[in-house]
Design a protein around this motif. Structure first.
Motif, PDB file in Angstrom:
ATOM      1  N   GLN A 178      45.316 -11.225 -44.539  1.00 26.86           N
ATOM      2  CA  GLN A 178      45.910 -10.545 -45.691  1.00 26.86           C
ATOM      3  C   GLN A 178      44.797 -10.009 -46.594  1.00 26.86           C
ATOM      4  O   GLN A 178      43.853 -10.732 -46.914  1.00 26.86           O
ATOM      5  CB  GLN A 178      46.799 -11.496 -46.487  1.00 26.86           C
ATOM      6  CG  GLN A 178      47.359 -10.853 -47.755  1.00 26.86           C
ATOM      7  CD  GLN A 178      48.316 -11.752 -48.486  1.00 26.86           C
ATOM      8  OE1 GLN A 178      49.507 -11.787 -48.189  1.00 26.86           O
ATOM      9  NE2 GLN A 178      47.804 -12.505 -49.457  1.00 26.86           N
ATOM     10  N   ILE A 179      44.934  -8.774 -47.006  1.00 28.88           N
ATOM     11  CA  ILE A 179      43.969  -8.139 -47.914  1.00 28.88           C
ATOM     12  C   ILE A 179      44.743  -7.610 -49.124  1.00 28.88           C
ATOM     13  O   ILE A 179      45.739  -6.906 -48.971  1.00 28.88           O
ATOM     14  CB  ILE A 179      43.210  -6.994 -47.220  1.00 28.88           C
ATOM     15  CG1 ILE A 179      42.453  -7.522 -46.000  1.00 28.88           C
ATOM     16  CG2 ILE A 179      42.252  -6.312 -48.192  1.00 28.88           C
ATOM     17  CD1 ILE A 179      41.744  -6.453 -45.189  1.00 28.88           C
ATOM     18  N   TYR A 224      41.029  -1.906 -42.371  1.00 25.96           N
ATOM     19  CA  TYR A 224      41.550  -1.545 -43.683  1.00 25.96           C
ATOM     20  C   TYR A 224      40.777  -0.370 -44.249  1.00 25.96           C
ATOM     21  O   TYR A 224      41.355   0.603 -44.762  1.00 25.96           O
ATOM     22  CB  TYR A 224      41.451  -2.763 -44.614  1.00 25.96           C
ATOM     23  CG  TYR A 224      42.067  -2.573 -45.981  1.00 25.96           C
ATOM     24  CD1 TYR A 224      43.319  -3.099 -46.282  1.00 25.96           C
ATOM     25  CD2 TYR A 224      41.389  -1.871 -46.987  1.00 25.96           C
ATOM     26  CE1 TYR A 224      43.897  -2.933 -47.550  1.00 25.96           C
ATOM     27  CE2 TYR A 224      41.953  -1.699 -48.242  1.00 25.96           C
ATOM     28  CZ  TYR A 224      43.203  -2.235 -48.524  1.00 25.96           C
ATOM     29  OH  TYR A 224      43.766  -2.060 -49.761  1.00 25.96           O
ATOM     30  N   SER A 225      39.469  -0.473 -44.165  1.00 29.39           N
ATOM     31  CA  SER A 225      38.616   0.596 -44.697  1.00 29.39           C
ATOM     32  C   SER A 225      38.855   1.908 -43.950  1.00 29.39           C
ATOM     33  O   SER A 225      38.900   2.985 -44.561  1.00 29.39           O
ATOM     34  CB  SER A 225      37.152   0.180 -44.578  1.00 29.39           C
ATOM     35  OG  SER A 225      36.304   1.184 -45.042  1.00 29.39           O
ATOM     36  N   MET A 281      52.069  -2.875 -44.671  1.00 29.96           N
ATOM     37  CA  MET A 281      51.806  -2.600 -46.084  1.00 29.96           C
ATOM     38  C   MET A 281      53.037  -2.941 -46.924  1.00 29.96           C
ATOM     39  O   MET A 281      54.165  -2.661 -46.521  1.00 29.96           O
ATOM     40  CB  MET A 281      51.444  -1.128 -46.285  1.00 29.96           C
ATOM     41  CG  MET A 281      50.285  -0.656 -45.428  1.00 29.96           C
ATOM     42  SD  MET A 281      49.953   1.134 -45.591  1.00 29.96           S
ATOM     43  CE  MET A 281      49.265   1.186 -47.255  1.00 29.96           C
ATOM     44  N   MET A 299      38.423   1.350 -48.891  1.00 29.99           N
ATOM     45  CA  MET A 299      38.076   0.196 -49.745  1.00 29.99           C
ATOM     46  C   MET A 299      37.183   0.679 -50.892  1.00 29.99           C
ATOM     47  O   MET A 299      36.483   1.659 -50.777  1.00 29.99           O
ATOM     48  CB  MET A 299      37.359  -0.890 -48.936  1.00 29.99           C
ATOM     49  CG  MET A 299      38.204  -1.466 -47.815  1.00 29.99           C
ATOM     50  SD  MET A 299      37.455  -2.884 -46.979  1.00 29.99           S
ATOM     51  CE  MET A 299      37.782  -4.178 -48.163  1.00 29.99           C
ATOM     52  N   ILE A 319      42.886   2.840 -44.744  1.00 29.78           N
ATOM     53  CA  ILE A 319      43.369   2.823 -46.145  1.00 29.78           C
ATOM     54  C   ILE A 319      42.253   3.143 -47.126  1.00 29.78           C
ATOM     55  O   ILE A 319      42.447   3.860 -48.088  1.00 29.78           O
ATOM     56  CB  ILE A 319      44.027   1.459 -46.466  1.00 29.78           C
ATOM     57  CG1 ILE A 319      45.213   1.227 -45.512  1.00 29.78           C
ATOM     58  CG2 ILE A 319      44.476   1.421 -47.923  1.00 29.78           C
ATOM     59  CD1 ILE A 319      45.819  -0.153 -45.614  1.00 29.78           C
ATOM     60  N   ALA A 372      39.261  -7.118 -39.755  1.00 30.28           N
ATOM     61  CA  ALA A 372      40.389  -6.697 -40.577  1.00 30.28           C
ATOM     62  C   ALA A 372      39.941  -5.769 -41.698  1.00 30.28           C
ATOM     63  O   ALA A 372      40.585  -4.744 -41.966  1.00 30.28           O
ATOM     64  CB  ALA A 372      41.093  -7.928 -41.157  1.00 30.28           C
ATOM     65  N   LYS A 373      38.837  -6.097 -42.343  1.00 28.33           N
ATOM     66  CA  LYS A 373      38.341  -5.256 -43.433  1.00 28.33           C
ATOM     67  C   LYS A 373      37.883  -3.896 -42.913  1.00 28.33           C
ATOM     68  O   LYS A 373      38.049  -2.879 -43.588  1.00 28.33           O
ATOM     69  CB  LYS A 373      37.209  -5.966 -44.175  1.00 28.33           C
ATOM     70  CG  LYS A 373      37.701  -7.100 -45.065  1.00 28.33           C
ATOM     71  CD  LYS A 373      36.611  -7.643 -45.971  1.00 28.33           C
ATOM     72  CE  LYS A 373      35.619  -8.490 -45.216  1.00 28.33           C
ATOM     73  NZ  LYS A 373      34.649  -9.137 -46.130  1.00 28.33           N
ATOM     74  N   ILE A 396      48.983  -2.779 -38.905  1.00 27.06           N
ATOM     75  CA  ILE A 396      48.878  -2.881 -40.358  1.00 27.06           C
ATOM     76  C   ILE A 396      50.285  -2.924 -40.940  1.00 27.06           C
ATOM     77  O   ILE A 396      51.142  -2.128 -40.577  1.00 27.06           O
ATOM     78  CB  ILE A 396      48.105  -1.682 -40.948  1.00 27.06           C
ATOM     79  CG1 ILE A 396      46.601  -1.818 -40.651  1.00 27.06           C
ATOM     80  CG2 ILE A 396      48.328  -1.565 -42.446  1.00 27.06           C
ATOM     81  CD1 ILE A 396      45.784  -0.635 -41.136  1.00 27.06           C
ATOM     82  N   VAL A 427      48.268  -5.915 -47.879  1.00 29.12           N
ATOM     83  CA  VAL A 427      48.227  -5.419 -46.501  1.00 29.12           C
ATOM     84  C   VAL A 427      47.998  -6.602 -45.577  1.00 29.12           C
ATOM     85  O   VAL A 427      47.107  -7.430 -45.816  1.00 29.12           O
ATOM     86  CB  VAL A 427      47.101  -4.383 -46.309  1.00 29.12           C
ATOM     87  CG1 VAL A 427      46.921  -4.061 -44.825  1.00 29.12           C
ATOM     88  CG2 VAL A 427      47.400  -3.116 -47.086  1.00 29.12           C
ATOM     89  N   VAL A 481      46.811  -7.346 -41.802  1.00 26.86           N
ATOM     90  CA  VAL A 481      46.217  -6.808 -40.586  1.00 26.86           C
ATOM     91  C   VAL A 481      46.500  -7.825 -39.490  1.00 26.86           C
ATOM     92  O   VAL A 481      45.943  -8.928 -39.487  1.00 26.86           O
ATOM     93  CB  VAL A 481      44.705  -6.566 -40.744  1.00 26.86           C
ATOM     94  CG1 VAL A 481      44.138  -5.965 -39.453  1.00 26.86           C
ATOM     95  CG2 VAL A 481      44.426  -5.652 -41.930  1.00 26.86           C
TER      96      VAL A 481
END
Length: 339
Positions: free
Chosen positions: A271-272, A333-334, A312, A339, A337, A329-330, A310, A318, A320
């Motif tokens: 989770q982010i 995300y980057s 949302m 970062m 989406i 995951a980061k 993903i 979010v 992942v």
């Protein structure tokens, strides 16, 4: 008259009676986590006539939940309903006289005090100790009783902690909450132990609110129903150096105590939480040309070409899914989406 019809068998139990039933009706409960324990707790409390139930969960219903999470069905899975929403839908059909508030969010240091506001007791339906310490610290800071519960494999544990009267969870479990340990997603769980622990949790709440404090089970109870073991660790004095109930430092509530990146209980899900909100319609338009997208009123799923997924949420979270590597995951995300 309808109250007598609905709760007649419960009021015939002399320890509750009419006065006890009125007390239930005047009581507000917070249940954090609408998984196995949370759904069983909510089922009992709504049927018993507790006046207001606030349910909070960060996740949505998946097929693997149906084996033990009693408020959900296959239609909830197909609709990818948030657990709090799906649970409210079922609970309102059981008892239309109860006020049920459903909140889909991640419970952390930034919102827990607000969630506890106006609440008479916190019920634990969570699956990790970092959140349990958060509930413990919030309860003891605000003076609200906290009913701890946990179940995995064929084992379960539960205890009622009362600020000013008993030790707190931190007095028994010396950890920072970061351990991965054994979870239902790594070693499994059988449904009966969930029902048993939830029943103990709700029964202690009933005793507390009718004033039967001499009947409270003042211990940390452990049950293993497969191996036929039961163990009670009686309460002793709180630990003199406990940062919550003695020093009143409440470490889980401190600024920076909650991470923006968290692994969800052995599920290959990270989770982010960086953004404050997401416009799901806008993001559906952005992602539909590069991923397989499904949008509901509550969330957006995007199947990525890399194999992960993903998910949302409008509150800025979010998930992942498909990796337990926070770095991976980061990176995803980057990439999708930013970062």
């Amino acid at each position: 008259m309808s109250q007598y019809q609905r709760y007649s068998r419960q009021m015939l139990f002399s320890q509750i009676g009419e006065e006890g039933q009125k007390k239930f009706g005047d009581t507000s409960i917070l249940i954090v986590g609408m998984g196995a324990l949370g759904t069983a707790i909510a089922n009992h409390m709504v049927r018993a006539g507790f006046g207001k139930i606030r349910i909070v969960d960060r996740d949505y219903v998946e097929k693997s939940n149906l084996q033990r999470q009693m408020l959900f069905d296959e239609k909830d899975v197909e609709a990818a309903l948030p657990k709090a929403v799906a649970a409210k839908n079922k609970l309102e059909k059981m008892n239309s006289e109860i006020k049920i508030e459903a909140i889909t969010t991640d419970v952390d240091a930034s919102n827990i005090i607000e969630l506890v506001e106006g609440i008479d007791m916190v019920m634990d339906g969570t699956d990790n100790f970092s959140t349990r310490f958060l509930l413990n610290d919030a309860a003891f800071k605000t003076g609200v009783p906290y009913v701890y519960g946990g179940a995995v494999s064929s084992r379960g544990m539960t205890a009622l902690f009362i600020p000013g009267e008993t030790p707190c969870l931190r007095c028994f479990i010396q950890s920072d909450g970061s351990t991965t340990g054994e979870t239902c997603d790594t070693i499994g769980v059988i449904s009966p132990i969930v029902d048993i622990i939830a029943s103990y949790q709700v029964t202690e709440a009933m005793k507390y609110f009718v004033g039967a404090h001499d009947k409270l089970n003042r211990c940390l109870l452990t049950v293993d129903i497969w191996n036929n073991h039961t163990y009670s660790m009686k309460y002793s004095s709180p630990k003199v150096d406990c940062p919550a109930c003695q020093k009143q430092e409440y470490p889980a509530l401190q600024h920076g105590a909650t991470s923006d990146v968290a692994s969800l209980c052995g599920r290959e899900t990270i989770q982010i939480k960086i953004e404050k909100t997401f416009d799901l319609k806008e993001w559906s338009n952005k992602l539909e040309n590069i991923a397989k997208v499904k949008k509901t009123p509550f969330l957006l799923k995007a199947e990525l070409e890399e194999g992960e997924r993903i998910v949302m949420f409008p509150d800025g979270r979010v998930l992942v899914q498909g990796t337990s590597d926070s770095g991976r995951a980061k990176a995803l995300y980057s990439r999708y989406i930013g970062m």
